[in-house]
Design a protein around this motif. Structure first.
Motif, PDB file in Angstrom:
ATOM      1  N   ALA A 210      12.121 -26.891  38.804  1.00 37.79           N
ATOM      2  CA  ALA A 210      11.568 -26.339  40.041  1.00 37.79           C
ATOM      3  C   ALA A 210      12.506 -25.299  40.637  1.00 37.79           C
ATOM      4  N   GLY A 211      13.820 -25.522  40.529  1.00 35.34           N
ATOM      5  CA  GLY A 211      14.782 -24.565  41.046  1.00 35.34           C
ATOM      6  C   GLY A 211      14.730 -23.231  40.317  1.00 35.34           C
ATOM      7  N   ARG A 212      14.311 -23.263  39.040  1.00 32.31           N
ATOM      8  CA  ARG A 212      14.147 -22.028  38.253  1.00 32.31           C
ATOM      9  C   ARG A 212      12.750 -21.440  38.412  1.00 32.31           C
ATOM     10  N   LEU A 213      11.957 -22.049  39.312  1.00 29.30           N
ATOM     11  CA  LEU A 213      10.566 -21.643  39.556  1.00 29.30           C
ATOM     12  C   LEU A 213       9.664 -21.923  38.349  1.00 29.30           C
ATOM     13  N   ALA A 214      10.107 -22.839  37.484  1.00 32.68           N
ATOM     14  CA  ALA A 214       9.283 -23.254  36.343  1.00 32.68           C
ATOM     15  C   ALA A 214       8.405 -24.426  36.807  1.00 32.68           C
ATOM     16  N   PHE A 215       7.434 -24.102  37.652  1.00 31.70           N
ATOM     17  CA  PHE A 215       6.678 -25.153  38.337  1.00 31.70           C
ATOM     18  C   PHE A 215       5.764 -25.939  37.389  1.00 31.70           C
ATOM     19  N   GLU A 216       5.238 -25.299  36.358  1.00 34.70           N
ATOM     20  CA  GLU A 216       4.401 -26.024  35.400  1.00 34.70           C
ATOM     21  C   GLU A 216       5.222 -27.071  34.660  1.00 34.70           C
ATOM     22  N   LEU A 217       6.444 -26.710  34.255  1.00 36.78           N
ATOM     23  CA  LEU A 217       7.314 -27.673  33.591  1.00 36.78           C
ATOM     24  C   LEU A 217       7.695 -28.790  34.551  1.00 36.78           C
ATOM     25  N   ALA A 218       7.998 -28.442  35.791  1.00 39.03           N
ATOM     26  CA  ALA A 218       8.354 -29.461  36.778  1.00 39.03           C
ATOM     27  C   ALA A 218       7.203 -30.434  36.992  1.00 39.03           C
ATOM     28  N   ALA A 219       5.983 -29.914  37.035  1.00 38.48           N
ATOM     29  CA  ALA A 219       4.818 -30.776  37.209  1.00 38.48           C
ATOM     30  C   ALA A 219       4.627 -31.685  36.003  1.00 38.48           C
ATOM     31  N   ARG A 220       4.848 -31.150  34.819  1.00 37.94           N
ATOM     32  CA  ARG A 220       4.731 -31.964  33.594  1.00 37.94           C
ATOM     33  C   ARG A 220       5.753 -33.096  33.609  1.00 37.94           C
ATOM     34  N   ILE A 221       6.988 -32.799  33.976  1.00 34.37           N
ATOM     35  CA  ILE A 221       8.015 -33.849  34.006  1.00 34.37           C
ATOM     36  C   ILE A 221       7.683 -34.890  35.059  1.00 34.37           C
ATOM     37  N   GLN A 222       7.129 -34.475  36.195  1.00 30.20           N
ATOM     38  CA  GLN A 222       6.714 -35.441  37.211  1.00 30.20           C
ATOM     39  C   GLN A 222       5.650 -36.380  36.658  1.00 30.20           C
ATOM     40  N   GLN A 223       4.715 -35.844  35.891  1.00 32.57           N
ATOM     41  CA  GLN A 223       3.704 -36.686  35.242  1.00 32.57           C
ATOM     42  C   GLN A 223       4.357 -37.672  34.283  1.00 32.57           C
ATOM     43  N   GLU A 224       5.404 -37.223  33.592  1.00 29.43           N
ATOM     44  CA  GLU A 224       6.108 -38.111  32.665  1.00 29.43           C
ATOM     45  C   GLU A 224       6.825 -39.234  33.408  1.00 29.43           C
ATOM     46  N   ILE A 225       7.396 -38.921  34.566  1.00 30.57           N
ATOM     47  CA  ILE A 225       8.041 -39.964  35.379  1.00 30.57           C
ATOM     48  C   ILE A 225       7.008 -41.020  35.781  1.00 30.57           C
ATOM     49  N   GLU A 226       5.858 -40.571  36.244  1.00 30.73           N
ATOM     50  CA  GLU A 226       4.797 -41.494  36.643  1.00 30.73           C
ATOM     51  C   GLU A 226       4.309 -42.307  35.451  1.00 30.73           C
ATOM     52  N   ALA A 227       4.298 -41.706  34.262  1.00 32.06           N
ATOM     53  CA  ALA A 227       3.868 -42.429  33.063  1.00 32.06           C
ATOM     54  C   ALA A 227       4.873 -43.510  32.669  1.00 32.06           C
ATOM     55  N   ILE A 228       6.161 -43.205  32.821  1.00 30.44           N
ATOM     56  CA  ILE A 228       7.178 -44.233  32.566  1.00 30.44           C
ATOM     57  C   ILE A 228       6.969 -45.410  33.506  1.00 30.44           C
ATOM     58  N   ASP A 229       6.727 -45.113  34.788  1.00 26.95           N
ATOM     59  CA  ASP A 229       6.472 -46.185  35.756  1.00 26.95           C
ATOM     60  C   ASP A 229       5.256 -47.012  35.344  1.00 26.95           C
ATOM     61  N   TRP A 230       4.242 -46.361  34.791  1.00 26.98           N
ATOM     62  CA  TRP A 230       3.017 -47.051  34.367  1.00 26.98           C
ATOM     63  C   TRP A 230       3.298 -48.050  33.242  1.00 26.98           C
ATOM     64  N   VAL A 231       4.028 -47.628  32.207  1.00 32.88           N
ATOM     65  CA  VAL A 231       4.210 -48.509  31.056  1.00 32.88           C
ATOM     66  C   VAL A 231       5.240 -49.605  31.297  1.00 32.88           C
TER      67      VAL A 231
END
Length: 310
Positions: A210-231
């Motif tokens: 997000a600091g590099r303005l790579a917002f799509e990548l930041a959003a993808r990693i956030q989804q991965e964090i939520e997926a880890i919480d799910w499993v």
């Protein structure tokens, strides 16, 4: 539309769970799951939005039942199991759209790999499997998250070209294989220190993106964090293999019973009875389920108090 049953809503916790509506004849009208039981159940008396087909059901509701689950993932499994056995009139589908899957650990030329496979698992046996989980997309995101911070694929001694260069940049080689694998297995076994470490690494990568303005990548990693919480969320409503059991809890004159078949909690019933009549059932309840049964009965008793529905 009927008046909101405020007395019942006040008894519902702000916790994940499964709820059931009944009519004046005791028939089940609808079974649903919730991230927040109080908010979700209350929404039927406010704004149904995309659930307009349920408006005709709401005036028929004379009873509300609920079970608190340890996680949203667990409530998703319980709803699915119940609807597979018995689908009330107002439920349109058997369950959610989530696909049951497992994470399988296999080895290709000696290199460990994580793959997502359908459950029940068919075909060649994996070295070990984890799950089952509901949601193939979420589970694949969780595997992607583990690969992002614990990349086993770079421990292959036969890497070539850009893969070898990437492994060198990451500072990973064959000697790291067992350490990475041990950490991955600890996460999938729900060991909190390793889960926290992986979540922290992912959060750092997200923030840097997000600091590099790579917002799509930041959003993808956030989804991965939520997926880890799910499993890694606690989930006992469906076990990969399990025995049959009967689970019973009693409180305030209400006996709440759950039926387990093949490791799946697939039946949920409630009825009035005296403590003496309930005791033989309580004695048969496995010790591992006693707290869940007692908690469910206490909530059921509060929701069933006379005058709680309009």
């Amino acid at each position: 539309m009927s008046t909101a049953p405020r007395a019942v809503l006040a008894q519902l916790p702000r916790a994940p769970g499964v709820y059931r509506f009944r009519d004046a004849r005791g028939r089940a009208l609808y079974i649903g799951r919730a991230t927040d039981l109080r908010s979700r159940v209350g929404s039927y008396w406010s704004d149904l939005r995309d659930r307009r087909h349920l408006r005709r059901m709401v005036p028929q509701i004379t009873g509300i039942e609920a079970v608190v689950c340890a996680s949203v993932h667990e409530s998703t499994w319980l709803e699915r199991n119940l609807l597979e056995r018995s689908r009330p009139r107002w439920n349109r589908a058997v369950g959610g759209a989530e696909v049951p899957v497992c994470i399988a650990l296999t080895r290709v030329n000696g290199v460990p790999r994580l793959t997502v496979v359908h459950w029940p698992v068919a075909g060649p046996a994996a070295e070990v499997t984890f799950g089952p989980y509901l949601g193939g997309a979420k589970t694949r995101l969780a595997v992607s998250a583990l690969d992002r911070v614990l990349p086993l694929r770079y421990t292959d001694d036969r890497l070539a070209g850009c893969q070898r260069d990437l492994a060198r940049v990451r500072g990973i080689d064959l000697a790291d294989r067992e350490v990475l694998l041990t950490t991955i297995l600890a996460v999938l076994h729900r060991q909190n220190p390793q889960i926290d470490a992986v979540r922290d690494q992912l959060a750092d990568l997200r923030d840097r993106a997000a600091g590099r303005l790579a917002f799509e990548l930041a959003a993808r990693i956030q989804q991965e964090i939520e997926a880890i919480d799910w499993v890694v969320a606690e989930q006992r409503m469906t076990a990969p293999a399990g025995d049959d059991a009967e689970i019973h809890g009693w409180a305030d004159g209400l006996l709440v019973s759950f039926r387990v078949r093949g490791g799946r909690v697939c039946g949920w019933e409630q009825r009035r009875c005296a403590r003496a009549d309930a005791q033989p059932y309580l004695d048969r309840t496995p010790a591992a389920w006693a707290e869940f049964a007692a908690r469910s009965a206490e909530l059921g008793g509060r929701l069933a108090q006379p005058g709680s529905m309009p």
